[in-house]
Write an enzyme that holds these catalytic residues in place. Structure first.
Site, PDB file in Angstrom:
ATOM      1  N   SER A 118       0.849  -1.181   0.000  1.00 27.63           N
ATOM      2  CA  SER A 118       0.000   0.000   0.000  1.00 27.63           C
ATOM      3  C   SER A 118       0.885   1.232   0.000  1.00 27.63           C
ATOM      4  O   SER A 118       1.969   1.222   0.586  1.00 27.63           O
ATOM      5  CB  SER A 118      -0.905   0.037   1.246  1.00 27.63           C
ATOM      6  OG  SER A 118      -1.856  -0.990   1.226  1.00 27.63           O
ATOM      7  N   ASN A 120       0.352   5.076   1.034  1.00 26.87           N
ATOM      8  CA  ASN A 120      -0.532   6.092   1.602  1.00 26.87           C
ATOM      9  C   ASN A 120      -0.016   6.462   2.977  1.00 26.87           C
ATOM     10  O   ASN A 120       0.744   5.696   3.581  1.00 26.87           O
ATOM     11  CB  ASN A 120      -1.957   5.550   1.732  1.00 26.87           C
ATOM     12  CG  ASN A 120      -2.030   4.229   2.474  1.00 26.87           C
ATOM     13  OD1 ASN A 120      -1.925   3.175   1.862  1.00 26.87           O
ATOM     14  ND2 ASN A 120      -2.171   4.262   3.786  1.00 26.87           N
ATOM     15  N   MET A 124       0.190   0.175   5.433  1.00 22.29           N
ATOM     16  CA  MET A 124      -0.762  -0.921   5.568  1.00 22.29           C
ATOM     17  C   MET A 124      -1.576  -0.789   6.850  1.00 22.29           C
ATOM     18  O   MET A 124      -2.625  -1.425   6.998  1.00 22.29           O
ATOM     19  CB  MET A 124      -0.025  -2.256   5.530  1.00 22.29           C
ATOM     20  CG  MET A 124      -0.900  -3.453   5.209  1.00 22.29           C
ATOM     21  SD  MET A 124      -1.568  -3.454   3.531  1.00 22.29           S
ATOM     22  CE  MET A 124      -0.153  -4.077   2.620  1.00 22.29           C
ATOM     23  N   ALA A 131      -5.174  -7.196  14.306  1.00 24.01           N
ATOM     24  CA  ALA A 131      -4.827  -8.287  15.220  1.00 24.01           C
ATOM     25  C   ALA A 131      -3.420  -8.084  15.772  1.00 24.01           C
ATOM     26  O   ALA A 131      -2.470  -7.890  15.009  1.00 24.01           O
ATOM     27  CB  ALA A 131      -4.932  -9.630  14.512  1.00 24.01           C
ATOM     28  N   VAL A 234      11.569   8.906  -1.019  1.00 28.15           N
ATOM     29  CA  VAL A 234      12.993   8.888  -0.686  1.00 28.15           C
ATOM     30  C   VAL A 234      13.658   7.899  -1.636  1.00 28.15           C
ATOM     31  O   VAL A 234      13.460   6.685  -1.535  1.00 28.15           O
ATOM     32  CB  VAL A 234      13.226   8.513   0.784  1.00 28.15           C
ATOM     33  CG1 VAL A 234      14.717   8.297   1.049  1.00 28.15           C
ATOM     34  CG2 VAL A 234      12.689   9.609   1.701  1.00 28.15           C
ATOM     35  N   HIS A 441       2.123 -10.607   5.363  1.00 27.55           N
ATOM     36  CA  HIS A 441       2.936 -10.566   6.572  1.00 27.55           C
ATOM     37  C   HIS A 441       4.409 -10.837   6.271  1.00 27.55           C
ATOM     38  O   HIS A 441       5.051 -11.621   6.936  1.00 27.55           O
ATOM     39  CB  HIS A 441       2.433 -11.611   7.585  1.00 27.55           C
ATOM     40  CG  HIS A 441       1.080 -11.329   8.128  1.00 27.55           C
ATOM     41  ND1 HIS A 441       0.371 -12.257   8.875  1.00 27.55           N
ATOM     42  CD2 HIS A 441       0.288 -10.234   8.058  1.00 27.55           C
ATOM     43  CE1 HIS A 441      -0.794 -11.740   9.231  1.00 27.55           C
ATOM     44  NE2 HIS A 441      -0.865 -10.515   8.733  1.00 27.55           N
ATOM     45  N   ASN A 475       8.114  -4.926   9.606  1.00 29.31           N
ATOM     46  CA  ASN A 475       8.105  -6.386   9.703  1.00 29.31           C
ATOM     47  C   ASN A 475       9.380  -7.020   9.164  1.00 29.31           C
ATOM     48  O   ASN A 475       9.762  -8.115   9.576  1.00 29.31           O
ATOM     49  CB  ASN A 475       6.904  -6.954   8.946  1.00 29.31           C
ATOM     50  CG  ASN A 475       5.577  -6.560   9.558  1.00 29.31           C
ATOM     51  OD1 ASN A 475       5.515  -6.119  10.701  1.00 29.31           O
ATOM     52  ND2 ASN A 475       4.511  -6.705   8.794  1.00 29.31           N
ATOM     53  N   THR A 487       2.567  -7.189  13.367  1.00 29.35           N
ATOM     54  CA  THR A 487       2.647  -5.747  13.583  1.00 29.35           C
ATOM     55  C   THR A 487       3.061  -5.383  15.002  1.00 29.35           C
ATOM     56  O   THR A 487       3.897  -4.497  15.205  1.00 29.35           O
ATOM     57  CB  THR A 487       1.305  -5.075  13.240  1.00 29.35           C
ATOM     58  OG1 THR A 487       1.000  -5.327  11.863  1.00 29.35           O
ATOM     59  CG2 THR A 487       1.372  -3.574  13.464  1.00 29.35           C
TER      60      THR A 487
END
Length: 510
Positions: A118, A120, A124, A131, A234, A441, A475, A487
């Site tokens: 993602s 933004n 993510m 969870a 960057v 993940h 991660n 996370t």
């Protein structure tokens, strides 16, 4: 009009996901005099920055999801956060994410066809399930002595609560049935439990899901020395003689480049783009991109047996509502997989028109396996071909070993055993095992190590070996084969790194 970019900072943070936000929060709390600049390649979705898209109304949510989908957003306006839950597609596309256009599988290998990202503000963390289980056994990073305290701090920053669904009647029944089946086989600290979730319930019963906005918190938002600049890529980290000197930033709005001087840089892009930035910066330790770790994931669904309907719930909705809940079957070293049992108010598979279930009684089970870690599982970068952002293109090398296939079968059997304790299958289909990469993940690509022996990219505080002042986060730092959602662990490790930066700033200025 051109934007004004700073020319210098005390700390530059690359990426605004939960790990990057944790660095900003700890530095705002412990080094409030430090000038901290955060660059995010993606756009700002809403206010406050980093908000979870589930907290937005339908039209705004759909817009935010499209804005998050990288250089080439998809058409359409799906806000279905369960979309694809029971989809056997090799290239599963979830709202708010985008897939690698190519390079996701090399000839003769399994690859990661489901690898997605993602772009933004919030990363993510604007789209995740929230969870936050704690790792156990061999999942834990055993050379971090204060890991439990760091995990507690991560829970504080993420706003984790394991009681948000404690009044949900079906959730309690699910937990009781699973506990009766499994707890006698498990250590006391790994019994079936409510899933710790980064979510809070409001007085009116509504749910507010944590994104990076919660991690930033008021200490960061009110910090006059913290600056967040979205739509800023960057492209390179600058360094000389083993010391970081700053970054080169490309304004995504007008393609101008800017040089920012800084003695500390934290790269918290994600587990695929963090090593990409290091590679583009000619920071290339042997372990960079290697030990790539995904979590093989299987799902199944049953209809709960012997339950009564408790409320008139719209069972065509895909939201988790008060009748629902999320329960957790923790990883153990004897059973190295992690179970997430979530009551679904819409069936993840198509039901016959005359077979509508009681609202809240369809239960989805998802089991994640710990990977058999291999140095050869890696993301490489092609300097001769550029991706949609003008960065070296990714090439994924990834194989499931014989041990992985065996573990997937064991996890499917464990999941079916749990399912049988809960209810009846919806049809005669077997559990679905997703294609590699679908877990989202990914870990290990900038992994942490205790010593610089060529098998890790950074040390225990996440500072890159041989480049003082360069830190990595997210991660990708996790060095162990964890099966649980990563996370919380990555935020805990980010806290450790941020504290070391803050301590060094204090000692330098003192």
């Amino acid at each position: 009009m051109n934007r004004e970019f700073p020319t210098q900072a005390d700390v530059v943070i690359v990426g605004s996901g939960p790990a990057g936000a944790a660095y900003a929060r700890i530095l705002s709390e412990q080094s409030p005099d430090a000038n901290v600049v955060m660059f995010e390649v993606g756009p700002l979705l809403a206010d406050p920055p980093g908000i979870h898209v589930k907290n937005l109304p339908g039209d705004a949510r759909a817009r935010a999801q499209r804005l998050s989908e990288g250089p080439a957003p998809r058409d359409g306006a799906s806000t279905d956060t369960m979309k694809g839950y029971a989809d056997a597609s090799q290239r599963l596309v979830r709202p708010g994410t985008f897939l690698l256009p190519d390079g996701y599988r090399m000839p003769g290998e399994d690859g990661l066809p489901g690898a997605a990202m993602s772009s933004n503000v919030g990363g993510m963390g604007a789209h995740w399930t929230g969870a936050c289980p704690r790792p156990g056994g061999k999942e834990r990073v055993d050379f971090i002595d204060d890991l439990d305290e760091l995990l507690s701090e991560g829970e504080r920053l993420l706003g984790v609560d394991d009681r948000v669904f404690e009044g949900a009647p079906y959730s309690a029944q699910v937990r009781e049935r699973l506990a009766e089946l499994l707890d006698s086989e498990r250590p006391a600290n790994r019994h079936v439990a409510p899933m710790p979730l980064a979510v809070r319930r409001q007085q009116d019963g509504g749910l507010v899901w944590s994104g990076s906005d919660v991690v930033f918190g008021e200490p960061t938002r009110s910090n006059p020395r913290f600056t967040l600049i979205p739509e800023a890529l960057v492209a390179r980290v600058r360094h000389e003689h083993g010391q970081v000197t700053g970054v080169i930033v490309r304004d995504q709005r007008d393609c101008t480049e800017h040089t920012v001087d800084a003695p500390v840089v934290v790269v918290a892009a994600d587990a695929l783009r963090t090593p990409q930035i290091l590679w583009a910066s000619n920071v290339r330790p042997h372990a960079l991109g290697r030990w790539l770790n995904d979590q093989p994931q299987s799902v199944y669904a049953v209809r709960l047996r012997d339950v009564e309907s408790h409320a008139d719930v719209d069972h065509d909705s895909t939201e988790i509502v008060p009748e629902s809940g999320v329960n957790w079957v923790p990883y153990t070293d004897d059973d190295p997989f992690h179970g997430q049992v979530m009551q679904l108010d819409a069936s993840p598979v198509k039901l016959a028109s005359d077979d509508a279930p009681k609202p809240g009684t369809i239960v989805g089970l998802g089991w994640f396996c710990a990977k058999d870690l291999q140095e050869s599982d890696r993301v490489e970068f092609d300097d001769a071909q550029l991706d949609g952002y003008g960065m070296p293109a990714m090439r994924i090398h990834y194989r499931l070993t014989d041990d992985d296939h065996s573990m997937i079968q064991r996890s499917r059997q464990a999941m079916m055993r749990a399912a049988a304790a809960l209810g009846e299958p919806l049809d005669d289909r077997d559990p679905l095992t997703f294609a590699p990469g679908a877990s989202l993940h990914y870990q290990g690509t900038v992994r942490m190590g205790q010593v610089d022996d060529g098998t890790s990219v950074c040390g225990p505080t996440s500072e890159v070996w041989g480049v003082a002042g360069l830190f990595v986060a997210g991660n990708g730092v996790i060095p162990t084969a964890i099966a649980c959602n990563p996370t919380l662990t990555s935020v805990a490790l980010a806290v450790h790194g941020a504290r070391s930066i803050a301590a060094n700033i204090t000692s330098t200025k003192g």
